[in-house]
Design a protein around this motif. Structure first.
Motif, PDB file in Angstrom:
ATOM      1  N   ASP A 265       0.817  -1.225   0.000  1.00 56.17           N
ATOM      2  CA  ASP A 265       0.000   0.000   0.000  1.00 56.17           C
ATOM      3  C   ASP A 265       0.844   1.266   0.000  1.00 56.17           C
ATOM      4  OD1 ASP A 265      -2.111  -1.698   0.071  1.00 56.17           O
ATOM      5  OD2 ASP A 265      -2.765  -1.212   2.110  1.00 56.17           O
ATOM      6  N   GLU A 266       2.025   1.218   0.611  1.00 53.50           N
ATOM      7  CA  GLU A 266       2.872   2.407   0.723  1.00 53.50           C
ATOM      8  C   GLU A 266       4.108   2.357  -0.178  1.00 53.50           C
ATOM      9  OE1 GLU A 266       2.059   5.055   2.720  1.00 53.50           O
ATOM     10  OE2 GLU A 266       0.169   3.994   3.072  1.00 53.50           O
ATOM     11  N   GLU A 267       4.251   1.324  -0.973  1.00 54.68           N
ATOM     12  CA  GLU A 267       5.472   1.158  -1.766  1.00 54.68           C
ATOM     13  C   GLU A 267       5.590   2.164  -2.904  1.00 54.68           C
ATOM     14  OE1 GLU A 267       6.495  -3.572  -1.082  1.00 54.68           O
ATOM     15  OE2 GLU A 267       5.568  -2.953  -2.973  1.00 54.68           O
ATOM     16  N   TYR A 268       4.494   2.776  -3.294  1.00 54.48           N
ATOM     17  CA  TYR A 268       4.553   3.766  -4.372  1.00 54.48           C
ATOM     18  C   TYR A 268       5.458   4.940  -4.012  1.00 54.48           C
ATOM     19  CZ  TYR A 268       1.510   6.992  -1.795  1.00 54.48           C
ATOM     20  OH  TYR A 268       1.014   7.863  -0.865  1.00 54.48           O
ATOM     21  N   LYS A 269       5.667   5.164  -2.714  1.00 55.34           N
ATOM     22  CA  LYS A 269       6.475   6.310  -2.277  1.00 55.34           C
ATOM     23  C   LYS A 269       7.956   6.129  -2.594  1.00 55.34           C
ATOM     24  CE  LYS A 269       3.402   7.504   1.584  1.00 55.34           C
ATOM     25  NZ  LYS A 269       3.293   7.653   3.061  1.00 55.34           N
ATOM     26  N   GLN A 270       8.412   4.888  -2.690  1.00 52.59           N
ATOM     27  CA  GLN A 270       9.839   4.616  -2.893  1.00 52.59           C
ATOM     28  C   GLN A 270      10.145   4.015  -4.263  1.00 52.59           C
ATOM     29  OE1 GLN A 270       8.628   3.768   0.550  1.00 52.59           O
ATOM     30  NE2 GLN A 270       9.364   5.868   0.849  1.00 52.59           N
ATOM     31  N   MET A 271       9.264   4.182  -5.222  1.00 47.93           N
ATOM     32  CA  MET A 271       9.531   3.642  -6.555  1.00 47.93           C
ATOM     33  C   MET A 271       9.066   4.592  -7.646  1.00 47.93           C
ATOM     34  SD  MET A 271       6.372   2.924  -8.058  1.00 47.93           S
ATOM     35  CE  MET A 271       6.940   1.893  -9.393  1.00 47.93           C
ATOM     36  N   LEU A 272       9.689   4.434  -8.813  1.00 49.42           N
ATOM     37  CA  LEU A 272       9.284   5.174 -10.002  1.00 49.42           C
ATOM     38  C   LEU A 272       9.745   4.382 -11.211  1.00 49.42           C
ATOM     39  CD1 LEU A 272       8.213   7.728 -11.449  1.00 49.42           C
ATOM     40  CD2 LEU A 272      10.515   8.699 -11.216  1.00 49.42           C
ATOM     41  N   CYS A 273       8.843   4.203 -12.175  1.00 51.87           N
ATOM     42  CA  CYS A 273       9.206   3.538 -13.424  1.00 51.87           C
ATOM     43  C   CYS A 273       9.460   4.587 -14.505  1.00 51.87           C
ATOM     44  CB  CYS A 273       8.097   2.601 -13.887  1.00 51.87           C
ATOM     45  SG  CYS A 273       8.051   1.043 -12.995  1.00 51.87           S
ATOM     46  N   VAL A 274      10.632   4.489 -15.123  1.00 49.39           N
ATOM     47  CA  VAL A 274      10.990   5.327 -16.266  1.00 49.39           C
ATOM     48  C   VAL A 274      11.568   4.379 -17.316  1.00 49.39           C
ATOM     49  CG1 VAL A 274      12.308   7.308 -17.091  1.00 49.39           C
ATOM     50  CG2 VAL A 274      11.487   7.258 -14.728  1.00 49.39           C
ATOM     51  N   ASP A 275      10.804   4.157 -18.374  1.00 54.42           N
ATOM     52  CA  ASP A 275      11.117   3.087 -19.319  1.00 54.42           C
ATOM     53  C   ASP A 275      11.503   3.617 -20.685  1.00 54.42           C
ATOM     54  OD1 ASP A 275       9.771   1.940 -17.187  1.00 54.42           O
ATOM     55  OD2 ASP A 275       8.065   1.238 -18.372  1.00 54.42           O
ATOM     56  N   GLY A 276      12.629   3.166 -21.222  1.00 56.19           N
ATOM     57  CA  GLY A 276      12.895   3.327 -22.637  1.00 56.19           C
ATOM     58  C   GLY A 276      11.994   2.368 -23.398  1.00 56.19           C
ATOM     59  N   ALA A 277      11.301   2.856 -24.436  1.00 52.01           N
ATOM     60  CA  ALA A 277      10.244   2.043 -25.042  1.00 52.01           C
ATOM     61  C   ALA A 277      10.024   2.373 -26.515  1.00 52.01           C
ATOM     62  CB  ALA A 277       8.941   2.247 -24.271  1.00 52.01           C
ATOM     63  N   VAL A 278       9.315   1.472 -27.194  1.00 52.58           N
ATOM     64  CA  VAL A 278       8.787   1.694 -28.539  1.00 52.58           C
ATOM     65  C   VAL A 278       7.308   1.330 -28.472  1.00 52.58           C
ATOM     66  CG1 VAL A 278       8.944   1.156 -30.990  1.00 52.58           C
ATOM     67  CG2 VAL A 278      10.983   1.006 -29.559  1.00 52.58           C
ATOM     68  N   ILE A 279       6.449   2.355 -28.460  1.00 50.37           N
ATOM     69  CA  ILE A 279       5.024   2.103 -28.238  1.00 50.37           C
ATOM     70  C   ILE A 279       4.146   2.764 -29.291  1.00 50.37           C
ATOM     71  CG2 ILE A 279       3.095   2.439 -26.630  1.00 50.37           C
ATOM     72  CD1 ILE A 279       5.167   2.255 -24.367  1.00 50.37           C
ATOM     73  N   GLU A 280       4.356   4.054 -29.535  1.00 48.84           N
ATOM     74  CA  GLU A 280       3.464   4.768 -30.451  1.00 48.84           C
ATOM     75  C   GLU A 280       3.489   4.146 -31.854  1.00 48.84           C
ATOM     76  OE1 GLU A 280       2.466   9.298 -31.960  1.00 48.84           O
ATOM     77  OE2 GLU A 280       4.548   8.702 -31.685  1.00 48.84           O
ATOM     78  N   ARG A 281       4.681   3.844 -32.351  1.00 51.61           N
ATOM     79  CA  ARG A 281       4.825   3.244 -33.686  1.00 51.61           C
ATOM     80  C   ARG A 281       5.554   1.914 -33.539  1.00 51.61           C
ATOM     81  NH1 ARG A 281       5.941   8.743 -34.504  1.00 51.61           N
ATOM     82  NH2 ARG A 281       4.470   9.773 -35.934  1.00 51.61           N
ATOM     83  N   PRO A 282       4.819   0.797 -33.491  1.00 52.38           N
ATOM     84  CA  PRO A 282       5.455  -0.517 -33.352  1.00 52.38           C
ATOM     85  C   PRO A 282       6.486  -0.769 -34.448  1.00 52.38           C
ATOM     86  CG  PRO A 282       3.089  -0.689 -33.000  1.00 52.38           C
ATOM     87  CD  PRO A 282       3.343   0.719 -33.480  1.00 52.38           C
ATOM     88  N   ILE A 283       7.463  -1.589 -34.107  1.00 51.34           N
ATOM     89  CA  ILE A 283       8.558  -1.890 -35.024  1.00 51.34           C
ATOM     90  C   ILE A 283       8.112  -2.942 -36.041  1.00 51.34           C
ATOM     91  CG2 ILE A 283      10.879  -2.858 -35.215  1.00 51.34           C
ATOM     92  CD1 ILE A 283      10.869  -0.147 -33.910  1.00 51.34           C
ATOM     93  N   PRO A 284       8.194  -2.638 -37.356  1.00 49.05           N
ATOM     94  CA  PRO A 284       7.950  -3.671 -38.367  1.00 49.05           C
ATOM     95  C   PRO A 284       9.256  -4.404 -38.672  1.00 49.05           C
ATOM     96  CG  PRO A 284       8.147  -1.525 -39.425  1.00 49.05           C
ATOM     97  CD  PRO A 284       8.390  -1.307 -37.955  1.00 49.05           C
TER      98      PRO A 284
END
Length: 303
Positions: free
Chosen positions: A252-271
């Motif tokens: 319940d309280e773990e959100y205070k000590q974490m953060l996700c910052v992801d390198g990604a390919v989402i908007e335009r999928p890779i063909p």
């Protein structure tokens, strides 16, 4: 349990027909006992391991790239139209005429065509994880199409960062960028602030981002520097209090000590066409810093 750097492939989130974030993160990978060596300029003081993932028959069934022949082959493996097949085709022709006529035409034109149980595409995923003597972590993904059918995929390094307090953290490098807000049905907005800070739940995909992002932790006086290549998008996520309480694998309280910052390919999928290979790289380092942009000076901008 949530944490580490789950590999999201061939789908990110629930934007598709697969399980959340795709199947790669839940698979058992094999170790390559004889991996290619590190490049001479990149080998000093580094230890590394190569992991391999190849699709199982189950993966290929759930990943929706079946052809009409593939759909047929799940029922029949003989190229001849037997009475049972003809009767079944008769029923399906009324509801799906275009698919069946295409198959029948193909059979008439080429008597050597076989309806087998094999899908016409496959891939190999090589994941290299290297750690330098000064603590820098580098992860390189290479995904190759090793068969005769093109396919598309999305991807992310779903990176969980350990922080002092979410209210004391800011992200620099995303200012003025457009982003898709998953809290508003992926509506598109533009970042107006000089840095991303946190006062409530955040679930965004920043688009066309720079190759260097900095996550500044004011209380611990340190900065995570994220360098990336081949990954145009950046996911920023913190579930905050309300959502945390609904997640069975999250305190319940773990959100205070974490953060996700992801390198990604989402908007335009890779063909990826037959024989092609895609590479996505991320490097994570931690440097001492004050509440400023020092890690984004010129010496940190290169990969």
């Amino acid at each position: 349990m949530q944490g580490g750097i789950p590999i999201c492939f061939p789908q990110f989130g629930n934007c598709g027909s697969l399980e959340q974030h795709g199947f790669a993160r839940n698979k058992i990978w094999t170790i390559d006992d004889n991996p290619p060596p590190l490049h001479t300029n990149d080998s000093k003081g580094k230890a590394y391991i190569d992991l391999l993932l190849k699709p199982s028959e189950e993966d290929l069934k759930c990943w929706p790239h079946w052809t009409a022949c593939g759909l047929l082959s799940s029922r029949w493996s003989h190229p001849v139209l037997s009475p049972a097949l003809t009767m079944h085709a008769d029923i399906d022709l009324r509801s799906c005429l275009h698919v069946w006529w295409s198959v029948l035409y193909l059979l008439c034109q080429n008597s050597d065509v076989l309806l087998t149980d094999h899908v016409l595409f496959s891939f190999e995923f090589r994941l290299r994880v290297s750690l330098s003597s000064d603590g820098d972590l580098t992860i390189i993904s290479r995904i190759r199409n090793i068969n005769g059918k093109p396919f598309n995929f999305s991807f992310a390094y779903h990176t969980y960062l350990s922080i002092s307090d979410i209210s004391e953290v800011r992200i620099e490098g995303l200012e003025t960028l457009d982003y898709l807000d998953n809290l508003y049905q992926r509506e598109r907005f533009t970042e107006q602030d000089d840095a991303v800070t946190f006062e409530s739940e955040v679930d965004r995909v920043y688009l066309s981002s720079p190759n260097v992002i900095a996550v500044l932790d004011h209380e611990r006086k340190r900065t995570f520097v994220i360098r990336k290549d081949g990954l145009p998008d950046v996911v920023v996520w913190n579930p905050w209090e309300k959502k945390s309480k609904t997640m069975v694998d999250f305190g319940d309280e773990e959100y205070k000590q974490m953060l996700c910052v992801d390198g990604a390919v989402i908007e335009r999928p890779i063909p990826l066409r037959p024989g092609e290979e895609w590479t996505g790289r991320v490097e994570l380092s931690v440097v001492p810093s004050s509440y400023c942009s020092e890690p984004l000076d010129s010496q940190h901008r290169g990969l």
